[in-house]
Design an enzyme around this catalytic site. Structure first.
Site, PDB file in Angstrom:
ATOM      1  CD  GLN A 210      -2.589  -1.133   2.686  1.00 18.92           C
ATOM      2  OE1 GLN A 210      -3.435  -0.301   2.985  1.00 18.92           O
ATOM      3  NE2 GLN A 210      -2.241  -2.094   3.514  1.00 18.92           N
TER       4      GLN A 210
ATOM      5  CG  HIS B 168      -3.028   2.487  -1.603  1.00 19.73           C
ATOM      6  ND1 HIS B 168      -3.040   2.483  -0.234  1.00 19.73           N
ATOM      7  CD2 HIS B 168      -4.129   1.780  -1.982  1.00 19.73           C
ATOM      8  CE1 HIS B 168      -4.088   1.802   0.213  1.00 19.73           C
ATOM      9  NE2 HIS B 168      -4.762   1.353  -0.835  1.00 19.73           N
TER      10      HIS B 168
ATOM     11  CB  CYS C  75      -4.289  16.765 -15.953  1.00 17.62           C
ATOM     12  SG  CYS C  75      -5.595  18.001 -16.029  1.00 17.62           S
TER      13      CYS C  75
ATOM     14  CD  GLU D  69       0.022   0.270  18.088  1.00 15.60           C
ATOM     15  OE1 GLU D  69      -1.105   0.431  17.593  1.00 15.60           O
ATOM     16  OE2 GLU D  69       0.815   1.181  18.349  1.00 15.60           O
TER      17      GLU D  69
ATOM     18  CB  ALA E 114       9.195  -4.502   9.648  1.00 17.08           C
TER      19      ALA E 114
END
Ligand code: BJW
Length: 259
Positions: free
Chosen positions: A112, A130, A138, A228, A245
């Site tokens: 993402q 993403h 534009c 978490e 990580a």
């Protein structure tokens, strides 16, 4: 170290070893990453204590309406992020993924993230759900070719297209469709993989959040690496590795493949 500390260390070693076994045994492992993958390299996450959304409202920065309402603010934000990404270096967790990719003949990575750090680290076959910070287009879709996001684009804010409209970064904003080919491939991989490793995502943004669930529903194990708990943590079949990580991935690689 007290008894609780020893227990925690043993538990953690057991989980690392289980993750290493799953990875070495997998025929088609797929990695899926979110903003937490980049945080130890210095890229801010979106949610949580140090996240962008503590400072700004998500809909002000990450929506087309937000860009139209306040293009100066949005482009300041992208300028800062682009500058940070250019200066930052991938941490040890990325090198661990490069190593896993080298050991396995296939290891597609769905992300993402828009910061390009996976590619900078040398990771191949990155599927960007993403979009990326590489180019801008534009906002009115006039058809002019996209432009590269480089320093000179930011000389006058907001940057403009040759047609006079403002430019928008080629990232996926809230309410927008994800790139069709990338999403299709991600769903296919979720449907065919035999292991998924989900790293540093809060699992709240749809449709990316649905991808590991597709694999889990087929009985495929998912390894979650996150500092978490997330909505994924409690789903049956998820192996929870609580930590960063940058620490956990190298530990797994050490157990799986040696130093
Ligand atoms: C560590 C760590 C370390 C920290 N090690 N871990 C109502 C219900 C359900 C869905 C919707 C709804 N209303 C609207 C929707 C759809 C919407 C959505 O999901 N909204 C939810 C937020 C409610 N989705 C969309 O609009 C998407 N499009 C879409 O669905 O099209 C069809 C459609 C349209 C309209 C209606 C319905 C359907 C598009 C989503 C685009 C998201 N865009 C952004 C901005 C990108 C541009 C940019 O970057 O500039 O993408 S938002 C932001 O969130 C960014 C991220 O990619 C994304 C996900 O965040 P991520 O990666 O999970 O980061 P964080 O910060 O949330 O979490 C970090 C995690 O790392 C935490 O868990 C930490 O614990 C952990 N961590 N350090 C390991 N060192």
């Amino acid at each position: 170290m007290n008894e609780a500390g020893i227990k925690e260390e043993t538990l953690s070693a057991k989980l690392i070893s289980e993750a290493a076994d799953l990875i070495t045994a997998a025929s088609l492992a797929v990695v899926s990453t979110g903003a937490g993958m980049s945080s130890e390299s210095g890229v801010r996450t979106f949610r949580g204590e140090d996240g962008f959304w503590r400072e700004y409202r998500a809909e002000d920065l990450a929506s087309i309406e937000g860009i139209r309402r306040n293009p100066g603010l949005v482009w300041e934000w992208y300028r800062e992020r682009l500058k940070a990404c250019e200066e930052l270096e991938p941490h040890a967790g990325y090198s661990a993924l490069v190593r896993i990719q080298r050991e396995k003949s296939i290891l597609p990575l769905i992300t993402q993230n828009v910061d390009g750090l996976h590619q900078k680290a040398g990771i191949k076959d990155v599927i960007e759900l993403h979009g990326s910070l590489r180019t801008a287009s534009c906002i009115d879709g006039c058809g002019a070719p996209c432009v590269r996001m480089t320093e000179d684009l930011f000389e006058e804010l907001p940057p403009r297209c040759s047609c006079g409209s403002i430019l928008r970064p080629d990232v996926v904003l809230f309410g927008e469709q994800l790139p069709h080919q990338a999403l299709k491939r991600a769903f296919r991989l979720a449907d065919s993989c035999d292991l998924m490793i989900v790293i540093g995502t809060s699992m709240v943004v749809y449709p990316a959040s649905s991808i590991p669930l597709i694999a889990l529903r087929r009985g495929v194990r998912v390894i979650e690496i996150n500092t978490e708990e997330t909505p994924l943590s409690s789903v049956e079949g998820t192996l929870n590795l609580r930590g960063t990580a940058g620490r956990i991935l190298p530990e797994i690689v050490k157990v799986a493949y040696g130093v």
